[in-house]
Motif scaffolding. Structure first.
Motif, PDB file in Angstrom:
ATOM      1  N   THR A 100     -53.107  66.970  35.160  1.00 14.52           N
ATOM      2  CA  THR A 100     -52.243  67.799  36.004  1.00 14.52           C
ATOM      3  C   THR A 100     -50.759  67.507  35.839  1.00 14.52           C
ATOM      4  O   THR A 100     -49.931  68.168  36.469  1.00 14.52           O
ATOM      5  CB  THR A 100     -52.614  67.605  37.487  1.00 14.52           C
ATOM      6  OG1 THR A 100     -52.463  66.216  37.831  1.00 14.52           O
ATOM      7  CG2 THR A 100     -54.057  68.026  37.739  1.00 14.52           C
ATOM      8  N   SER A 101     -50.395  66.534  35.019  1.00  9.51           N
ATOM      9  CA  SER A 101     -48.984  66.163  34.855  1.00  9.51           C
ATOM     10  C   SER A 101     -48.212  67.278  34.162  1.00  9.51           C
ATOM     11  O   SER A 101     -48.810  68.164  33.526  1.00  9.51           O
ATOM     12  CB  SER A 101     -48.871  64.886  34.030  1.00  9.51           C
ATOM     13  OG  SER A 101     -49.221  65.149  32.675  1.00  9.51           O
ATOM     14  N   PRO A 102     -46.863  67.274  34.248  1.00  7.19           N
ATOM     15  CA  PRO A 102     -46.075  68.257  33.506  1.00  7.19           C
ATOM     16  C   PRO A 102     -46.345  68.162  32.002  1.00  7.19           C
ATOM     17  O   PRO A 102     -46.435  67.063  31.444  1.00  7.19           O
ATOM     18  CB  PRO A 102     -44.630  67.859  33.830  1.00  7.19           C
ATOM     19  CG  PRO A 102     -44.720  67.130  35.138  1.00  7.19           C
ATOM     20  CD  PRO A 102     -46.018  66.409  35.104  1.00  7.19           C
ATOM     21  N   ILE A 103     -46.487  69.325  31.359  1.00  6.23           N
ATOM     22  CA  ILE A 103     -46.751  69.376  29.917  1.00  6.23           C
ATOM     23  C   ILE A 103     -45.762  70.329  29.276  1.00  6.23           C
ATOM     24  O   ILE A 103     -45.754  71.536  29.568  1.00  6.23           O
ATOM     25  CB  ILE A 103     -48.190  69.837  29.618  1.00  6.23           C
ATOM     26  CG1 ILE A 103     -49.212  68.884  30.253  1.00  6.23           C
ATOM     27  CG2 ILE A 103     -48.420  69.926  28.117  1.00  6.23           C
ATOM     28  CD1 ILE A 103     -50.653  69.340  30.094  1.00  6.23           C
ATOM     29  N   LEU A 104     -44.933  69.813  28.398  1.00  2.00           N
ATOM     30  CA  LEU A 104     -43.943  70.604  27.670  1.00  2.00           C
ATOM     31  C   LEU A 104     -44.524  71.063  26.341  1.00  2.00           C
ATOM     32  O   LEU A 104     -45.056  70.250  25.570  1.00  2.00           O
ATOM     33  CB  LEU A 104     -42.685  69.770  27.426  1.00  2.00           C
ATOM     34  CG  LEU A 104     -41.661  70.313  26.423  1.00  2.00           C
ATOM     35  CD1 LEU A 104     -41.090  71.654  26.876  1.00  2.00           C
ATOM     36  CD2 LEU A 104     -40.547  69.299  26.192  1.00  2.00           C
ATOM     37  N   ILE A 105     -44.421  72.357  26.055  1.00  2.00           N
ATOM     38  CA  ILE A 105     -44.793  72.892  24.744  1.00  2.00           C
ATOM     39  C   ILE A 105     -43.550  72.867  23.860  1.00  2.00           C
ATOM     40  O   ILE A 105     -42.573  73.574  24.124  1.00  2.00           O
ATOM     41  CB  ILE A 105     -45.334  74.328  24.851  1.00  2.00           C
ATOM     42  CG1 ILE A 105     -46.545  74.389  25.787  1.00  2.00           C
ATOM     43  CG2 ILE A 105     -45.714  74.853  23.462  1.00  2.00           C
ATOM     44  CD1 ILE A 105     -47.081  75.789  25.998  1.00  2.00           C
ATOM     45  N   LEU A 106     -43.586  72.069  22.812  1.00  2.00           N
ATOM     46  CA  LEU A 106     -42.420  71.916  21.937  1.00  2.00           C
ATOM     47  C   LEU A 106     -42.255  73.092  20.974  1.00  2.00           C
ATOM     48  O   LEU A 106     -41.155  73.361  20.499  1.00  2.00           O
ATOM     49  CB  LEU A 106     -42.526  70.610  21.144  1.00  2.00           C
ATOM     50  CG  LEU A 106     -42.520  69.325  21.983  1.00  2.00           C
ATOM     51  CD1 LEU A 106     -42.917  68.131  21.120  1.00  2.00           C
ATOM     52  CD2 LEU A 106     -41.155  69.098  22.613  1.00  2.00           C
ATOM     53  N   GLY A 107     -43.344  73.770  20.658  1.00  2.00           N
ATOM     54  CA  GLY A 107     -43.273  74.898  19.741  1.00  2.00           C
ATOM     55  C   GLY A 107     -42.850  76.172  20.438  1.00  2.00           C
ATOM     56  O   GLY A 107     -42.769  76.240  21.674  1.00  2.00           O
ATOM     57  N   ALA A 108     -42.577  77.209  19.648  1.00  2.00           N
ATOM     58  CA  ALA A 108     -42.110  78.493  20.191  1.00  2.00           C
ATOM     59  C   ALA A 108     -43.278  79.443  20.413  1.00  2.00           C
ATOM     60  O   ALA A 108     -44.168  79.559  19.571  1.00  2.00           O
ATOM     61  CB  ALA A 108     -41.107  79.118  19.238  1.00  2.00           C
ATOM     62  N   VAL A 109     -43.273  80.111  21.564  1.00  2.00           N
ATOM     63  CA  VAL A 109     -44.283  81.109  21.920  1.00  2.00           C
ATOM     64  C   VAL A 109     -43.559  82.410  22.237  1.00  2.00           C
ATOM     65  O   VAL A 109     -42.540  82.401  22.929  1.00  2.00           O
ATOM     66  CB  VAL A 109     -45.117  80.646  23.132  1.00  2.00           C
ATOM     67  CG1 VAL A 109     -46.072  81.735  23.570  1.00  2.00           C
ATOM     68  CG2 VAL A 109     -45.870  79.366  22.797  1.00  2.00           C
ATOM     69  N   ASN A 110     -44.090  83.539  21.741  1.00  2.00           N
ATOM     70  CA  ASN A 110     -43.415  84.820  21.935  1.00  2.00           C
ATOM     71  C   ASN A 110     -44.309  85.930  22.486  1.00  2.00           C
ATOM     72  O   ASN A 110     -43.826  86.826  23.166  1.00  2.00           O
ATOM     73  CB  ASN A 110     -42.809  85.295  20.605  1.00  2.00           C
ATOM     74  CG  ASN A 110     -41.704  84.393  20.110  1.00  2.00           C
ATOM     75  OD1 ASN A 110     -40.572  84.470  20.577  1.00  2.00           O
ATOM     76  ND2 ASN A 110     -42.020  83.520  19.151  1.00  2.00           N
ATOM     77  N   ALA A 111     -45.588  85.899  22.162  1.00  2.00           N
ATOM     78  CA  ALA A 111     -46.479  87.001  22.528  1.00  2.00           C
ATOM     79  C   ALA A 111     -46.715  87.047  24.036  1.00  2.00           C
ATOM     80  O   ALA A 111     -46.923  86.009  24.668  1.00  2.00           O
ATOM     81  CB  ALA A 111     -47.810  86.854  21.802  1.00  2.00           C
ATOM     82  N   PRO A 112     -46.688  88.251  24.648  1.00  3.89           N
ATOM     83  CA  PRO A 112     -46.905  88.378  26.092  1.00  3.89           C
ATOM     84  C   PRO A 112     -48.196  87.741  26.573  1.00  3.89           C
ATOM     85  O   PRO A 112     -48.223  87.120  27.642  1.00  3.89           O
ATOM     86  CB  PRO A 112     -46.901  89.893  26.314  1.00  3.89           C
ATOM     87  CG  PRO A 112     -46.052  90.427  25.202  1.00  3.89           C
ATOM     88  CD  PRO A 112     -46.338  89.552  24.027  1.00  3.89           C
TER      89      PRO A 112
END
Length: 396
Positions: A100-112
């Protein structure tokens, strides 16, 4: 009562050992993950940081081949404050495991659809440019909810992120968008592991300039982060609100000159079993292409591990292993599922004996750095190359 508790603990330890032994006995090759070493590294890193600096454990790429869920849980239990991964699916895996901890996505996401999934799993994405920010704002407005986002600046890595010279209008643009809440501003070093600090210092200067300019414009980011493992160990001025530690978490140093900063313990060991022992006559070739020719009758051990498991074929005739407490040489081409070792100088070696390919035995040690140096690559690539048909077995 105390005696009973001690007996109970001893029984539990014996049961765990027997279960581990049984699990190992069924494998031709496996990876051992030392959770005590991992816990030590996390606590050591946490103690190295200032009290206000948070430790972000980077567990992308299946925790550099160590097993993301187990590593994440162990890291969080020993002082890590949050996690970082590279892809949406990596974040979902951690959430499904109950993290449940904060999780940062380092990669780029674009699709809705991916943006909706990020919101549903309560992950925190990286926003790299205004176009991506608009896509997130539009999707989140449709969902009627807000999302924490992290803004990535390019200060010299020339990878993801908005150019540092355009940072102020970029941040101001995102500030005005609906349903997006800026959680942090960050950047990434390109040369932090090098002893020549000029480029690193230039990137740091650019980052500081952006942060100061934003303050002049009236914006103070809730969090700022810049340091990877190398910067964390080499320059405390880069620590800011949090550090993103990957390689050091797993007990390896980003560069030789950083080995004296703190004591880290390697977490991963790679082992396999001998499948057959045979004597090859003098003048015979060993393996595909006959890249090794025996000069005399030679005792050879065939080991059940190969390049399909993540051992680079280019290590052929350069790899070393530990058998019965002694170093031996690999000979011939490494094949998909097997490799051969010259065990001519060992008096007692049998099928079923364990071979250590990366790890420690007695006073001998073979590291991922040894492989990387032989291949003119980096230890990160070695660790991430081990395939999933190698079971990860957790030990203490």
């Amino acid at each position: 009562m105390v005696g009973w508790q001690q007996q109970s603990k001893a029984y539990s330890a014996e049961k765990q050992f027997n279960s581990l032994s049984l699990l190992v006995s069924r494998q031709r090759a496996w990876i051992e993950i030392n959770l005590s070493a991992l816990a030590h590294n996390v606590r050591t890193l946490k103690d190295f940081l200032a009290p206000q600096t948070r430790l972000m454990a980077v567990v992308k790429a299946d925790a550099y081949g160590h097993g993301a869920v187990t590593v994440a849980k162990t890291a969080l239990a020993n002082g890590a404050d949050c996690l970082a991964i590279a892809t949406l699916s990596e974040g979902v895996e951690l959430r499904q495991a109950g993290i449940t901890s904060p999780i940062l996505i380092l990669g780029a996401v674009n699709a809705p659809e991916d943006i909706k999934a990020i919101a549903a799993w309560e992950l925190e994405p990286t926003i790299c440019n205004p176009e991506q920010a608009l896509a997130f704002a539009s999707t989140m407005t449709g969902l009627g909810k807000s999302l924490l986002v992290h803004l990535k600046l390019d200060t010299g890595m020339s990878r993801l992120g908005t150019n540092w010279q355009e940072a102020t209008p970029f941040v101001q643009f995102v500030q005005k968008l609906p349903n997006l809440e800026i959680a942090s501003i960050y950047s990434h070093f390109a040369t932090a592991e090098e002893s020549d600090r000029r480029i690193m210092n230039l990137q740091h200067q650019r980052f500081r300039q952006v942060i100061e300019q934003l303050k002049v414009e009236g914006f103070v980011s809730p969090s700022i982060h810049l340091a990877n493992s190398a910067a964390t160990l080499s320059d405390r001025t880069t620590h800011y609100d949090r550090v993103r530690v990957g390689l050091a978490l797993y007990g390896l140093y980003p560069a030789d000159h950083l080995q004296q900063v703190i004591e880290l313990k390697p977490v991963l060991q790679l082992k396999a079993k001998i499948a057959q022992v045979k004597t090859i006559p003098a003048g015979e070739g060993v393996s595909y292409g006959r890249k090794f020719i025996t000069q005399k009758d030679t005792k050879v051990a065939v080991v059940g591990i190969g390049y399909a498991d993540g051992i680079p074929r280019n290590l052929s005739n350069r790899l070393r292993a530990i058998v019965s407490g002694q170093l031996v040489s690999q000979i011939g081409s490494i094949t998909m599922d097997q490799l051969m070792l010259n065990v001519d100088h060992l008096t007692d070696v049998q099928p079923g004996d364990t071979v250590t390919l990366i790890g420690q035995q007695n006073k001998l040690s073979i590291t991922a750095d040894d492989w990387a140096n032989a291949l003119d690559t980096i230890s990160w690539e070695i660790l991430c190359g081990f395939k999933h048909r190698l079971p990860r077995i957790n030990v203490n």
